[in-house]
Design an enzyme around this catalytic site. Structure first.
Site, PDB file in Angstrom:
ATOM      1  N   THR A 204       1.021  -1.288  -0.013  1.00 14.37           N
ATOM      2  CA  THR A 204      -0.027  -0.086   0.139  1.00 14.37           C
ATOM      3  C   THR A 204       0.854   1.160  -0.005  1.00 14.37           C
ATOM      4  O   THR A 204       2.058   1.163   0.379  1.00 14.37           O
ATOM      5  CB  THR A 204      -1.079   0.038   1.381  1.00 14.37           C
ATOM      6  OG1 THR A 204      -1.894   1.195   1.011  1.00 14.37           O
ATOM      7  CG2 THR A 204      -0.136   0.115   2.559  1.00 14.37           C
TER       8      THR A 204
ATOM      9  N   ASP B  64      -7.689  -5.347   1.485  1.00 13.71           N
ATOM     10  CA  ASP B  64      -8.578  -4.860   0.413  1.00 13.71           C
ATOM     11  C   ASP B  64      -9.939  -4.595   1.440  1.00 13.71           C
ATOM     12  O   ASP B  64     -10.361  -5.666   1.906  1.00 13.71           O
ATOM     13  CB  ASP B  64      -8.906  -5.509  -0.742  1.00 13.71           C
ATOM     14  CG  ASP B  64      -9.634  -4.848  -1.684  1.00 13.71           C
ATOM     15  OD1 ASP B  64      -9.341  -3.556  -1.921  1.00 13.71           O
ATOM     16  OD2 ASP B  64     -10.956  -5.200  -2.467  1.00 13.71           O
ATOM     17  N   SER B  65     -10.590  -3.488   1.339  1.00 12.14           N
ATOM     18  CA  SER B  65     -11.651  -3.121   2.366  1.00 12.14           C
ATOM     19  C   SER B  65     -12.637  -2.469   1.457  1.00 12.14           C
ATOM     20  O   SER B  65     -12.487  -1.964   0.667  1.00 12.14           O
ATOM     21  CB  SER B  65     -11.218  -2.713   3.688  1.00 12.14           C
ATOM     22  OG  SER B  65     -10.532  -1.508   3.483  1.00 12.14           O
TER      23      SER B  65
ATOM     24  N   PHE C 137     -11.641   8.882   7.131  1.00 11.51           N
ATOM     25  CA  PHE C 137     -11.909   9.103   5.431  1.00 11.51           C
ATOM     26  C   PHE C 137     -13.083   8.364   4.922  1.00 11.51           C
ATOM     27  O   PHE C 137     -13.629   7.508   5.792  1.00 11.51           O
ATOM     28  CB  PHE C 137     -10.382   8.718   4.969  1.00 11.51           C
ATOM     29  CG  PHE C 137     -10.204   7.085   4.857  1.00 11.51           C
ATOM     30  CD1 PHE C 137      -9.820   6.541   6.033  1.00 11.51           C
ATOM     31  CD2 PHE C 137     -10.667   6.164   3.730  1.00 11.51           C
ATOM     32  CE1 PHE C 137      -9.574   5.358   6.089  1.00 11.51           C
ATOM     33  CE2 PHE C 137     -10.570   4.979   3.790  1.00 11.51           C
ATOM     34  CZ  PHE C 137      -9.918   4.368   5.004  1.00 11.51           C
TER      35      PHE C 137
ATOM     36  N   TYR D 269     -16.241   6.438   4.001  1.00 11.24           N
ATOM     37  CA  TYR D 269     -17.709   6.667   4.473  1.00 11.24           C
ATOM     38  C   TYR D 269     -17.760   6.914   6.078  1.00 11.24           C
ATOM     39  O   TYR D 269     -18.605   6.744   6.906  1.00 11.24           O
ATOM     40  CB  TYR D 269     -18.415   5.155   4.172  1.00 11.24           C
ATOM     41  CG  TYR D 269     -18.476   4.997   2.753  1.00 11.24           C
ATOM     42  CD1 TYR D 269     -19.304   5.564   2.024  1.00 11.24           C
ATOM     43  CD2 TYR D 269     -17.390   4.262   2.121  1.00 11.24           C
ATOM     44  CE1 TYR D 269     -19.404   5.425   0.618  1.00 11.24           C
ATOM     45  CE2 TYR D 269     -17.383   4.076   0.625  1.00 11.24           C
ATOM     46  CZ  TYR D 269     -18.551   4.718   0.161  1.00 11.24           C
ATOM     47  OH  TYR D 269     -18.599   4.376  -1.266  1.00 11.24           O
ATOM     48  N   ASP D 270     -16.552   7.208   6.688  1.00  9.71           N
ATOM     49  CA  ASP D 270     -16.559   7.246   8.165  1.00  9.71           C
ATOM     50  C   ASP D 270     -17.730   8.380   8.711  1.00  9.71           C
ATOM     51  O   ASP D 270     -18.189   8.160   9.815  1.00  9.71           O
ATOM     52  CB  ASP D 270     -14.977   7.811   8.705  1.00  9.71           C
ATOM     53  CG  ASP D 270     -14.212   6.672   8.693  1.00  9.71           C
ATOM     54  OD1 ASP D 270     -14.516   5.450   8.492  1.00  9.71           O
ATOM     55  OD2 ASP D 270     -12.722   7.003   8.796  1.00  9.71           O
TER      56      ASP D 270
ATOM     57  N   LYS E 142     -10.464   4.350  16.826  1.00  8.90           N
ATOM     58  CA  LYS E 142     -10.816   3.644  15.509  1.00  8.90           C
ATOM     59  C   LYS E 142     -10.167   2.514  15.314  1.00  8.90           C
ATOM     60  O   LYS E 142     -10.628   1.556  14.901  1.00  8.90           O
ATOM     61  CB  LYS E 142     -10.680   4.666  14.122  1.00  8.90           C
ATOM     62  CG  LYS E 142     -11.295   3.852  13.092  1.00  8.90           C
ATOM     63  CD  LYS E 142     -11.377   4.922  11.781  1.00  8.90           C
ATOM     64  CE  LYS E 142     -11.403   3.913  10.557  1.00  8.90           C
ATOM     65  NZ  LYS E 142     -11.441   4.523   9.288  1.00  8.90           N
TER      66      LYS E 142
ATOM     67  N   ARG F 249     -10.044  -3.232   9.757  1.00 12.05           N
ATOM     68  CA  ARG F 249      -8.681  -3.662   9.171  1.00 12.05           C
ATOM     69  C   ARG F 249      -7.646  -3.883  10.353  1.00 12.05           C
ATOM     70  O   ARG F 249      -6.994  -4.909  10.358  1.00 12.05           O
ATOM     71  CB  ARG F 249      -8.022  -2.092   8.558  1.00 12.05           C
ATOM     72  CG  ARG F 249      -6.960  -2.273   7.798  1.00 12.05           C
ATOM     73  CD  ARG F 249      -6.428  -1.146   7.056  1.00 12.05           C
ATOM     74  NE  ARG F 249      -7.581  -0.090   7.435  1.00 12.05           N
ATOM     75  CZ  ARG F 249      -8.655   0.316   6.684  1.00 12.05           C
ATOM     76  NH1 ARG F 249      -8.915  -0.102   5.535  1.00 12.05           N
ATOM     77  NH2 ARG F 249      -9.370   1.393   7.069  1.00 12.05           N
TER      78      ARG F 249
END
Ligand code: IMP
Length: 197
Positions: free
Chosen positions: A8, A69-70, A150, A152-153, A173, A179
């Protein structure tokens, strides 16, 4: 094992993985340090995409590689936006545009809008290859709240909380996120089952 690559360029993901692995004496590298081929995320599932990323980067660097991947899965939308979370409105859309599309689509559905964040995390080296997952359940609210995080938070209220993910600190978080759960499972598997760490 002394070095792991996280496939990443996202600094937040790198920081999160470093926190888990550096106490074990393992250095975490990211794609900011390497020139790597572009990876097209064309899988139908999070698992396919994360494994493809980990495999591609392992084949390229020869070093043990982790990838993830999320995305967001909304019950009333039959699992949308799913693997299209980053490009829900259109390819290259901003977070605001994706959030707007999500709220538009949810207008015709009654509240509560149950949803979950899902993360697949894969590990690949010359002898091993596996994928684990983590989830965070909650619901989508109709007015964004908060400015941290970031994606849809600002619309995601985790189950058991009265603040959205965007109203939480990074530390808060990271304790509950999809994650964080996937990365923690991956680390456990490397230690307990594969005895690699
Ligand atoms: P990625 O696979 O981690 O890059 O995530 C793909 C997309 O899913 C992001 O661009 C976001 O739209 C969404 N997403 C994934 N994780 C999160 C999160 O923790 N908060 C908000 N949105 C997320």
């Amino acid at each position: 094992m002394t070095d792991i690559i996280l496939a990443t360029k996202n600094q937040n993901k790198v920081r999160e993985l470093k926190r888990l692995f550096e106490p074990l004496g393992i250095r975490v590298h990211s794609l900011l340090e390497f020139e790597t081929p572009e990876i097209i995320e064309d899988g139908k599932t999070f698992e396919e995409n994360s494994l493809k990323k980990a495999r591609t980067i392992f084949n390229f660097t020869g070093k043990p590689t982790i990838a993830d991947d999320s995305g967001l899965i909304v019950e009333q939308l039959n699992g949308e936006p799913g693997v299209y979370s980053a490009r829900y409105a259109y390819e290259g859309a901003s977070d605001e545009e994706n959030n707007k599309k999500l709220l538009e689509k949810l207008k015709k559905h009654p509240q509560p809008h149950f949803a979950k964040f899902y993360c697949a995390a894969s590990y690949v080296d010359s002898n091993n290859s596996f994928t684990v997952s983590g989830e965070l359940e909650g619901q989508i609210i109709e007015t964004p709240r908060g400015s941290n995080g970031f994606g849809y938070d600002p619309l995601f209220l985790p189950e058991g909380y009265n603040r959205t993910l965007a109203q939480m600190t990074v530390e808060e978080k990271n304790k509950i996120s999809h994650r964080a759960k996937a990365f923690a499972k991956l680390k456990e598997k490397l230690i307990d089952e594969l005895k690699l760490l």
